[in-house]
Design an enzyme around this catalytic site. Structure first.
Site, PDB file in Angstrom:
ATOM      1  N   ASP A 192       3.859   6.084   4.687  1.00  0.00           N
ATOM      2  CA  ASP A 192       4.151   4.700   4.338  1.00  0.00           C
ATOM      3  C   ASP A 192       5.459   4.762   3.533  1.00  0.00           C
ATOM      4  O   ASP A 192       5.806   5.810   2.973  1.00  0.00           O
ATOM      5  CB  ASP A 192       3.013   4.128   3.486  1.00  0.00           C
ATOM      6  CG  ASP A 192       3.322   2.745   2.946  1.00  0.00           C
ATOM      7  OD1 ASP A 192       3.016   2.481   1.766  1.00  0.00           O
ATOM      8  OD2 ASP A 192       3.899   1.924   3.695  1.00  0.00           O
ATOM      9  N   ASP A 194       7.072   1.932   1.223  1.00  0.00           N
ATOM     10  CA  ASP A 194       7.068   1.306  -0.093  1.00  0.00           C
ATOM     11  C   ASP A 194       5.981   1.888  -0.993  1.00  0.00           C
ATOM     12  O   ASP A 194       4.806   1.822  -0.666  1.00  0.00           O
ATOM     13  CB  ASP A 194       6.801  -0.196   0.080  1.00  0.00           C
ATOM     14  CG  ASP A 194       7.733  -1.011  -0.796  1.00  0.00           C
ATOM     15  OD1 ASP A 194       7.981  -2.193  -0.462  1.00  0.00           O
ATOM     16  OD2 ASP A 194       8.220  -0.469  -1.794  1.00  0.00           O
TER      17      ASP A 194
END
Lengths: 282, 275
Positions: A13, A15
């Site tokens: 991922d 962020d």
């Protein structure tokens, strides 16, 4: 066994894992480069819908100083474009609810769309009495849209209910947390009225749905799931995505989830818990 | 001694009166009965409502006989606002005029709020002070900026949240259904994890306010007349008064027969049968 010995594919991922807002997470660039030097498969998987693949290539170059190929970045927006592109016949189009970045992503994939932008067509229900929908609209694609208002909702409703368009969405997160200081309504809140009035939920492409994993698996010929690790900072999307896809997961505490939240959330269990992406080299 | 009539389908259809409606109402008024109009429609001010009653029925009524979910929302907040306090308003132009009519100060109202295109635009948003209510109603221009601001006023500033109605769908014609007011507000409600206080029927808020305004003491002497089981008749039941369903509007005999929980005291073909 170290992480690098155990896994050959790393799904990250973005962020809260690689960067946080505008700042790189310390050690992130080193980790990614090291994994690439070991010939590991490094793939970024994000629910973001505001960037095209070209924009991601620029971001990774600028922020991590690495060159990523198109099939190393999967966002919910990019996946939505690929998903509909596969199924649309020539002349067919979609009704698009989303940001400017998402419309550019559709352009990038050669998907024809209508409905995008600020719609001032209607001021009351009755304005839709004689509305005639366009033909050949095969999908309604729902994503975060600052300008989603009643006119768009009514049109989307008509395309789905009266014209049989397939309804997909990038994600349905009901809330969005702004840097831990302010809670706001999320994409799910934008689409909730449409979903409730239709009495149905869209097919969700973003995490935690495993649809992006299926796409990645196919594109990268991932045969051995036991060698895949999903790394993320959110239990409900990243870790649940890993669980739904049948792969191991590592929760990093450098993002949205703190130890307290972790202790409270008993049902979603990551395989590993680490302070940050830097710990993957240990 | 008091009759509460719903509007569409009972007293008029569009721009025409239901046959016999004005005769019945004039007759009731001549017998010194209290005739009060109670509708969920929130696009009219009391002034424009009075004009409709005059134009369609040829009857002159005073403001205090006219209640809609919008008018009542205005009365409700007006009672509770101190000088200098205001509301965040989600609604049509007609509703904003209704607020003006009631002397309620509001912010947030209008066509598309172009203040924000993404979550991050709200990072530094500083809410105004003295916003004590968020009032939600049908609003074609309700977009993310409005939703985020309403969310902030309720969640961070503790504003009380009320809505005119939460109907998920609206039957615009025999062949077309559309999302309703409830769908406009659904995202705000779900992201907050709370439901607003609903002013419109079948909630009894309008009955409480009418009751107080008109000093209605004996419930047994009140009749609610309406054409919609879920709103009008349920409203009467919730308020503890007798009800009369008229078949001149949205409900026909077979729908009535299918409905097992909501039972009107009387069933009439139309308002003309009130003698």
């Amino acid at each position: 066994m170290s992480f690098t010995e155990r896994y050959s594919t790393f799904l990250f991922d973005c962020d809260g894992v690689v960067w946080r807002g505008n700042k790189l997470v310390p050690g992130a660039a080193d980790v990614v480069k090291h994994l690439l030097s070991l010939n590991k498969n490094v793939i970024f998987v994000t629910n973001n819908t505001s960037k095209t693949r070209a924009a991601y290539r620029e971001t990774f170059k600028a922020v991590l100083d690495i060159t990523v190929s198109d099939n190393q970045v999967y966002s919910a927006g990019i996946s939505a474009a690929l998903y509909v592109k596969q199924k649309l016949k020539p002349g067919e189009k979609i009704f698009l609810i989303g940001s400017k970045g998402l419309s550019e992503t559709m352009d990038e994939s050669g998907v024809e769309y209508i409905g995008h932008g600020c719609d001032m067509d209607a001021s009351y229900f009755t304005d839709f009495l004689d509305y005639i929908p366009e033909s050949n609209v095969k999908f309604v694609v729902g994503a975060f849209d600052g300008y989603f208002n009643y006119a768009k909702m009514a049109k989307a409703f008509i395309y789905i209910k009266e014209c049989g368009a397939e309804y997909i969405a990038t994600n349905l997160d009901m809330n969005h947390s702004l840097n831990d200081s302010r809670l706001l309504p999320g994409t799910g809140a934008v689409l909730e009225g449409l979903n409730q009035s239709l009495g149905m939920q869209p097919k969700v492409l973003g995490k935690p749905s495993p649809i992006m994993f299926d796409m990645i698996s196919k594109d990268h010929n991932l045969e051995d799931k036991s060698k895949v690790l999903m790394v993320g900072d959110t239990l409900q999307s990243d870790i649940q995505f890993g669980i739904n896809s049948g792969v191991d997961t590592a929760l990093v505490l450098s993002g949205i989830t703190s130890r307290d939240v972790l202790d409270q959330e008993a049902s979603i269990k990551p395989t590993f818990i680490v302070n940050s992406i830097a710990d993957l080299l240990k | 001694s008091s009759g509460i009539n719903a509007e569409y389908g009972v007293v008029w259809h569009g721009l025409d009166q239901v046959p016999g409606a004005s005769d019945v109402i004039n007759h009731l008024i001549s017998l010194n009965k209290k005739v009060i109009f109670v509708t969920n429609n929130n696009s009219k001010t009391r002034k424009s409502f009075r004009e409709s009653v005059q134009n369609i029925l040829g009857i002159s009524v005073s403001n205090d006989k006219l209640y809609s979910s919008g008018i009542t929302a205005g009365l409700y907040v007006k009672q509770k606002l101190k000088p200098g306090e205001k509301i965040f308003l989600i609604g049509t132009k007609g509703l904003s005029e209704t607020m003006d009519e009631s002397g309620v100060e509001y912010i947030g109202h209008g066509t598309c709020d172009m203040d924000a295109s993404y979550f991050t635009d709200f990072l530094d948003y500083v809410p105004e002070r003295n916003v004590k209510f968020v009032v939600g109603a049908f609003d074609c221009y309700f977009n993310y900026a409005k939703m985020a601001k309403a969310f902030i006023y309720i969640k961070e500033c503790g504003a009380e949240y009320i809505a005119t109605n939460l109907d998920l769908r609206c039957n615009i014609s025999k062949t077309r259904i559309l999302p309703g007011t409830g769908s406009v507000l659904a995202g705000l409600n779900q992201s907050l994890g709370i439901q607003p206080l609903v002013i419109g029927k079948p909630s009894t808020i309008m009955f409480d306010i009418i009751s107080a305004d008109h000093n209605l003491q004996e419930k047994s002497k009140i009749l609610m007349v309406g054409d919609n089981l879920l709103t009008d008749i349920q409203f009467g039941m919730n308020a503890g008064i007798d009800t009369a369903l008229v078949l001149s509007g949205v409900t026909n005999k077979s729908m009535l027969n299918e409905e097992s929980c909501i039972k009107p005291t009387y069933v009439l073909d139309s308002i003309a049968d009130i003698k």
